[in-house]
Design a protein around this motif. Structure first.
Motif, PDB file in Angstrom:
ATOM      1  N   PHE A  39      -3.813   0.696   3.891  1.00 11.45           N
ATOM      2  CA  PHE A  39      -2.624   0.466   4.700  1.00 11.45           C
ATOM      3  C   PHE A  39      -2.673  -0.947   5.259  1.00 11.45           C
ATOM      4  O   PHE A  39      -3.607  -1.289   6.013  1.00 11.45           O
ATOM      5  CB  PHE A  39      -2.537   1.492   5.848  1.00 11.45           C
ATOM      6  N   TYR A  40      -1.708  -1.778   4.944  1.00 12.95           N
ATOM      7  CA  TYR A  40      -1.630  -3.150   5.438  1.00 12.95           C
ATOM      8  C   TYR A  40      -0.162  -3.533   5.525  1.00 12.95           C
ATOM      9  O   TYR A  40       0.731  -2.854   4.993  1.00 12.95           O
ATOM     10  CB  TYR A  40      -2.400  -4.106   4.528  1.00 12.95           C
ATOM     11  N   ILE A  41       0.121  -4.626   6.208  1.00 10.30           N
ATOM     12  CA  ILE A  41       1.488  -5.078   6.405  1.00 10.30           C
ATOM     13  C   ILE A  41       2.058  -5.536   5.070  1.00 10.30           C
ATOM     14  O   ILE A  41       1.503  -6.404   4.397  1.00 10.30           O
ATOM     15  CB  ILE A  41       1.547  -6.214   7.443  1.00 10.30           C
ATOM     16  N   GLY A  42       3.173  -4.929   4.696  1.00 13.12           N
ATOM     17  CA  GLY A  42       3.809  -5.232   3.427  1.00 13.12           C
ATOM     18  C   GLY A  42       3.442  -4.273   2.323  1.00 13.12           C
ATOM     19  O   GLY A  42       3.986  -4.370   1.210  1.00 13.12           O
ATOM     20  N   GLY A  43       2.517  -3.338   2.558  1.00 10.10           N
ATOM     21  CA  GLY A  43       2.101  -2.398   1.537  1.00 10.10           C
ATOM     22  C   GLY A  43       3.129  -1.303   1.338  1.00 10.10           C
ATOM     23  O   GLY A  43       3.890  -0.941   2.240  1.00 10.10           O
ATOM     24  N   ILE A  44       3.162  -0.737   0.133  1.00 11.73           N
ATOM     25  CA  ILE A  44       4.082   0.333  -0.238  1.00 11.73           C
ATOM     26  C   ILE A  44       3.283   1.625  -0.331  1.00 11.73           C
ATOM     27  O   ILE A  44       2.262   1.685  -1.022  1.00 11.73           O
ATOM     28  CB  ILE A  44       4.802   0.027  -1.552  1.00 11.73           C
ATOM     29  N   VAL A  45       3.774   2.658   0.348  1.00 10.77           N
ATOM     30  CA  VAL A  45       3.109   3.968   0.348  1.00 10.77           C
ATOM     31  C   VAL A  45       4.095   4.970  -0.228  1.00 10.77           C
ATOM     32  O   VAL A  45       5.083   5.318   0.421  1.00 10.77           O
ATOM     33  CB  VAL A  45       2.678   4.389   1.767  1.00 10.77           C
ATOM     34  N   PRO A  46       3.864   5.466  -1.479  1.00 11.12           N
ATOM     35  CA  PRO A  46       4.762   6.485  -2.049  1.00 11.12           C
ATOM     36  C   PRO A  46       4.415   7.867  -1.506  1.00 11.12           C
ATOM     37  O   PRO A  46       3.250   8.294  -1.532  1.00 11.12           O
ATOM     38  CB  PRO A  46       4.505   6.379  -3.551  1.00 11.12           C
ATOM     39  N   VAL A  47       5.426   8.566  -1.028  1.00 13.15           N
ATOM     40  CA  VAL A  47       5.239   9.912  -0.466  1.00 13.15           C
ATOM     41  C   VAL A  47       6.317  10.798  -1.061  1.00 13.15           C
ATOM     42  O   VAL A  47       7.491  10.721  -0.669  1.00 13.15           O
ATOM     43  CB  VAL A  47       5.332   9.894   1.070  1.00 13.15           C
ATOM     44  N   PHE A  48       5.922  11.627  -2.043  1.00 15.80           N
ATOM     45  CA  PHE A  48       6.836  12.581  -2.669  1.00 15.80           C
ATOM     46  C   PHE A  48       8.147  11.883  -3.092  1.00 15.80           C
ATOM     47  O   PHE A  48       9.243  12.206  -2.618  1.00 15.80           O
ATOM     48  CB  PHE A  48       7.139  13.750  -1.715  1.00 15.80           C
ATOM     49  N   LYS A  49       7.986  10.866  -3.934  1.00 17.92           N
ATOM     50  CA  LYS A  49       9.088  10.108  -4.532  1.00 17.92           C
ATOM     51  C   LYS A  49       9.899   9.320  -3.494  1.00 17.92           C
ATOM     52  O   LYS A  49      11.020   8.900  -3.761  1.00 17.92           O
ATOM     53  CB  LYS A  49      10.020  11.038  -5.297  1.00 17.92           C
ATOM     54  N   HIS A  50       9.340   9.126  -2.331  1.00 20.35           N
ATOM     55  CA  HIS A  50       9.904   8.225  -1.327  1.00 20.35           C
ATOM     56  C   HIS A  50       8.931   7.073  -1.141  1.00 20.35           C
ATOM     57  O   HIS A  50       7.719   7.297  -1.054  1.00 20.35           O
ATOM     58  CB  HIS A  50      10.132   8.932   0.016  1.00 20.35           C
ATOM     59  N   ARG A  51       9.472   5.876  -1.049  1.00 20.49           N
ATOM     60  CA  ARG A  51       8.626   4.690  -0.907  1.00 20.49           C
ATOM     61  C   ARG A  51       8.797   4.147   0.514  1.00 20.49           C
ATOM     62  O   ARG A  51       9.908   3.840   0.945  1.00 20.49           O
ATOM     63  CB  ARG A  51       9.019   3.624  -1.933  1.00 20.49           C
ATOM     64  N   PHE A  52       7.651   4.033   1.175  1.00 20.26           N
ATOM     65  CA  PHE A  52       7.653   3.525   2.539  1.00 20.26           C
ATOM     66  C   PHE A  52       6.945   2.182   2.539  1.00 20.26           C
ATOM     67  O   PHE A  52       5.832   2.041   1.997  1.00 20.26           O
ATOM     68  CB  PHE A  52       6.936   4.498   3.492  1.00 20.26           C
ATOM     69  N   LYS A  53       7.568   1.209   3.186  1.00 22.07           N
ATOM     70  CA  LYS A  53       7.006  -0.125   3.298  1.00 22.07           C
ATOM     71  C   LYS A  53       6.510  -0.319   4.731  1.00 22.07           C
ATOM     72  O   LYS A  53       7.263  -0.136   5.693  1.00 22.07           O
ATOM     73  CB  LYS A  53       8.048  -1.183   2.951  1.00 22.07           C
ATOM     74  N   ILE A  54       5.225  -0.698   4.860  1.00 20.44           N
ATOM     75  CA  ILE A  54       4.612  -0.887   6.177  1.00 20.44           C
ATOM     76  C   ILE A  54       5.030  -2.255   6.695  1.00 20.44           C
ATOM     77  O   ILE A  54       4.764  -3.291   6.063  1.00 20.44           O
ATOM     78  CB  ILE A  54       3.084  -0.768   6.102  1.00 20.44           C
ATOM     79  N   VAL A  55       5.690  -2.283   7.846  1.00 24.27           N
ATOM     80  CA  VAL A  55       6.168  -3.540   8.421  1.00 24.27           C
ATOM     81  C   VAL A  55       5.512  -3.827   9.762  1.00 24.27           C
ATOM     82  O   VAL A  55       5.748  -4.898  10.335  1.00 24.27           O
ATOM     83  CB  VAL A  55       7.699  -3.490   8.585  1.00 24.27           C
ATOM     84  N   GLY A  56       4.724  -2.953  10.308  1.00 24.15           N
ATOM     85  CA  GLY A  56       4.058  -3.179  11.584  1.00 24.15           C
ATOM     86  C   GLY A  56       2.990  -2.140  11.821  1.00 24.15           C
ATOM     87  O   GLY A  56       2.850  -1.167  11.063  1.00 24.15           O
ATOM     88  N   CYS A  57       2.229  -2.358  12.868  1.00 27.93           N
ATOM     89  CA  CYS A  57       1.168  -1.411  13.221  1.00 27.93           C
ATOM     90  C   CYS A  57       0.887  -1.529  14.695  1.00 27.93           C
ATOM     91  O   CYS A  57       1.308  -2.478  15.377  1.00 27.93           O
ATOM     92  CB  CYS A  57      -0.101  -1.665  12.392  1.00 27.93           C
ATOM     93  N   ASP A  58       0.161  -0.587  15.176  1.00 23.57           N
ATOM     94  CA  ASP A  58      -0.230  -0.547  16.571  1.00 23.57           C
ATOM     95  C   ASP A  58      -1.402  -1.489  16.811  1.00 23.57           C
ATOM     96  O   ASP A  58      -2.150  -1.826  15.891  1.00 23.57           O
ATOM     97  CB  ASP A  58      -0.614   0.890  16.959  1.00 23.57           C
TER      98      ASP A  58
END
Length: 816
Positions: free
Chosen positions: A488-507
């Protein structure tokens, strides 16, 4: 009182002074029971007539013969009458009897004999029948017939004690009791009444009672030879003979050649067989094939009288057991019908046979096992029920167990989550702007996703993905791999059940956790997260702390460099001694070997005594305590002081020396006039005296010291110089006390050899430092990386840029 007589003294028979007229009770209570009172009193507690002297017995010599005062009594009083029921209270006659109870439909017995006690109470001529209670008898026992007068016949007569006798049948309410004996009181009381009892009889024994009695009788045991078990325990406790045995059961179906361990316990001659488990498994993990017991040679041997219903035999039925002489390598041992071959034994067993039995055990016999072809074990694919870990657990045993969980990791990281701000990689326009929070649990590695609510979005926000292990795209469905925080890093793509999530921030906790555990994350991921928080201005406190630490380190390095170069300013005495090459110690003219050579401090009286005995060549030298040495003394020199202090009246106030506060002493330098600048005022005079071979160290004692030693006082004129002000003079200096010509140069060169700074501090000072960025770069950020406005949200994430850049000095002053 007679009627018609006046109530005058002498005419009244009653005692007018008597005030109590109550009647005393004839019974008294003791422990809850009533007993007759043996002390009898009249009305009002007065004594009765029988207590008077007229009824005194002849044995009472004090109260007997009352005729001396009152005269002889013509007729003594009658004794008190005791009632019949009081005389025979709690006295009864006890007869032992029995009756036969019929038993129906039992081939072993027809009747059963029941023993009872017939009790006759002499108090009121009543009778009762009691049967003693027997534990677990199953019968209604106790009082069979209530107490009362029992009729004897139809004529109304009742049983009386005159009708009772031993060997007589007594019919009570249709049941016949036959008496067989009585107790001692009954026998004596009936004989006292003139009744002669018959001879006692024996109780009959029924078949059931006889059978129960034989059950309690132990059978006779066979006598054994004496064996001292305590001695054997003390000698052989913990010592056993170990044999390697093999059981060849390949003749049976699914049989195989199996190896075991046989233990022979020398303590009690017992044998145990232990099963050896290999790594292949397939068998129940029983620890012992045969528990510790004595092993018979012929396990089917039984005597002819042995009952067929018994399942196991005891030691009494076995004629011979296995002993150490029967256990030889190469022999076959029968263990309850199984043939075991002894093919080896351990070193202790061989030594025991050699020393105790004089038997040499044969060498080891090789047992060849059949080698079977091993087939690779393949793990079946996931069956679709449960998780792949559940399917894998069913391959390890017949009873599937839950997958193992790391409880320590769960306890250490409970309720700890790494939160990331994600955006949906949208295709449909209505998904644009949807933001999610991805939470990674450090306790169990599960991932949950929740959508951030928006007003009037038309989409039902909330839980998007429940907590579950999230598989990576490239993992095998049968043997999956799951997402970990290092992916998990800024700008990474995480596919979850055919949905793509792009990480744009973190705590900010994500960066803290990565900094605390750098070995769990790649350096690129740590830099990516740090650059994000730098752009967001979340690391302002860390930057200020780092700047302060760097400045403090620089300040410490500079102070250390200055401190290494600093040299403490010596005092006037130290400068004088250094200029004269004088160090601690002394060197005086050679003296006799007495007193012994020493450098210890001695008292003044001891120094005077030693001076007189040694007779030094200098008549006017008195050694005192203290040590002063110039140059290097030889071994034959006496290391003692050679100067004396003046008397109190002769002492002058010395010149005040110049002192410097700490840290402000002048440091040594290579100037030619350094010593001239800081030397004492009388240094030139002492130099001239040294040029004339006048030494200040050959001392003449003062008048006070001469008076103390009872010597003739020599009046001396005023002496010049520094030591002359104290009343002392100098003589010619010996050769060994002369200063060398190059003494001053040696001291000066010695000071030059002292390094100004340590090599480590010099290397740290010479290390090139990276210049700090100019202030303009912080106040005016570059135009290509502006700090965007922070949105007002519950989750503080913004600025989707990934490139590192300089932080803003004031995150609150942003472009709106």
């Amino acid at each position: 009182m007679a009627w018609g007589l006046p109530k005058l003294p002498g005419l009244v028979f009653s005692d007018p002074t008597k005030t109590q007229h109550h009647i005393r009770s004839s019974l008294r209570y003791y422990q809850g029971h009533r007993f007759p009172d043996t002390l009898i009193r009249g009305p009002g507690g007065t004594a009765t007539d029988v207590d008077s002297n007229a009824f005194a017995l002849p044995d009472d010599s004090v109260n007997y013969d009352p005729s001396l005062t009152y005269g002889r009594v013509k007729q003594p009083a009658l004794p008190a009458v005791i009632p019949h029921w009081v005389h025979y209270d709690k006295r009864c006659l006890n007869f032992t009897a029995f009756f036969k109870q019929t038993v129906y439909e039992n081939p072993d017995e027809n009747y059963r004999v029941r023993v009872v006690n017939i009790i006759y109470f002499l108090e009121d001529d009543t009778m009762t029948v009691m049967e003693p209670r027997i534990k677990n008898s199953g019968l209604w026992q106790g009082r069979l017939v209530k107490r009362g007068k029992i009729p004897k016949n139809d004529l109304g007569e009742c049983w009386h004690w005159k009708d009772l006798d031993i060997g007589k049948d007594i019919c009570i309410y249709g049941k016949v009791f036959h008496t067989v004996s009585c107790d001692l009181f009954t026998k004596e009381w009936l004989e006292s009444q003139g009744i002669e009892l018959s001879k006692e009889e024996d109780l009959p024994v029924d078949s059931y009672t006889q059978k129960e009695r034989w059950k309690s009788v132990q059978p006779p045991k066979i006598s054994k030879t004496h064996d001292d078990r305590l001695r054997r325990f003390l000698e052989y406790e913990g010592k056993l003979l170990t044999f390697n045995v093999a059981w060849d059961n390949r003749d049976a179906e699914y049989g195989e050649l199996t190896e075991y361990k046989m233990f022979y316990f020398l303590q009690d001659d017992t044998i145990a067989v232990k099963e050896i488990h290999d790594g292949r498994g397939g068998k129940d993990p029983f620890p012992l094939l045969l528990k510790k017991r004595k092993l018979p040679k012929v396990w089917k041997e039984r005597p002819s009288s042995f009952p067929s219903i018994a399942m196991e035999t005891t030691e009494e039925e076995i004629t011979e057991f296995y002993s150490p002489r029967d256990l030889i390598v190469g022999e076959t041992v029968f263990v309850l019908g199984r043939r075991f071959l002894i093919f080896d034994c351990d070193n202790f067993t061989r030594k025991y046979y050699r020393t105790m039995l004089n038997i040499e055990q044969p060498p080891r016999i090789e047992v060849h096992h059949e080698t079977k072809k091993e087939f690779p074990k393949s793990i079946p694919p996931h069956i679709g029920i449960g998780t792949p870990e559940d399917t894998l657990q069913s391959c390890y045993g017949l009873t599937p167990k839950a997958p193992h969980k790391d409880v320590i990791k769960y306890n250490l990281n409970a309720n700890k989550y790494l939160r990331y701000l994600c955006e949906l990689d949208w295709i449909h326009p209505e998904d644009k702007g949807r933001q999610f929070v991805l939470s990674y649990s450090l306790a169990d590695g599960t991932v949950k996703i929740g959508e951030i609510p928006r007003r009037n979005s038309g989409i039902r926000e909330g839980k998007f993905l429940k907590s579950m292990l999230l598989q990576t795209p490239e993992s095998d469905p049968n043997f999956p791999t799951y997402y970990t925080p290092d992916r998990f890093y800024i700008g990474g793509i995480v596919p979850v059940f055919k949905h793509r999530f792009k990480i744009v921030g973190c705590d900010l906790f994500v960066y803290r956790y990565m900094s605390a555990n750098p070995d769990k994350f790649p350096q690129e991921v740590i830099d990516n997260i740090r650059n994000y928080h730098m752009r967001e201005g979340n690391l302002k406190d860390e930057l200020e702390e780092a700047v302060r630490e760097e400045q403090a380190a620089d300040t410490r390095a500079r102070l250390a460099k200055i401190g290494q170069a600093a040299v403490a300013e010596p005092s006037a005495m130290e400068r004088c001694l250094a200029a004269l090459d004088v160090v601690e110690g002394s060197a005086s003219p050679p003296r006799p070997p007495t007193p012994p050579m020493t450098t210890d401090r001695i008292s003044y009286d001891d120094s005077l005594r030693m001076m007189r005995l040694s007779k030094p060549p200098c008549e006017n030298v008195v050694p005192l305590k203290g040590i002063l040495k110039s140059s290097a003394a030889r071994d034959d020199h006496q290391k003692m002081v050679c100067f004396s202090g003046p008397a109190p009246e002769e002492r002058q106030e010395p010149a005040k020396q110049i002192t410097y506060p700490p840290g402000q002493q002048p440091h040594y330098n290579d100037d030619e006039d350094f010593c001239e600048k800081y030397k004492d005022a009388n240094a030139d005079e002492r130099a001239e005296r040294r040029a004339k071979d006048i030494c200040p160290y050959e001392i003449i004692p003062s008048e006070r010291l001469q008076n103390a030693t009872d010597e003739e006082v020599v009046v001396k004129p005023k002496l010049p110089g520094y030591l002359g002000s104290y009343g002392v003079d100098c003589k010619e200096i010996p050769d060994y006390m002369r200063l060398q010509p190059d003494a001053y140069d040696k001291v000066k060169n010695l000071r030059r050899e002292v390094p100004l700074i340590s090599p480590a501090a010099a290397r740290a000072a010479a290390y090139p430092q990276k210049p700090m960025p100019p202030l303009e770069a912080c106040t005016a950020p570059p135009p290509d990386q502006p700090c965007m406005a922070r949105p007002e949200e519950d989750v503080s994430f913004a600025c989707p840029h990934e490139e590192p850049g300089l932080p803003c000095c004031d995150p609150d002053k942003r472009v709106q």
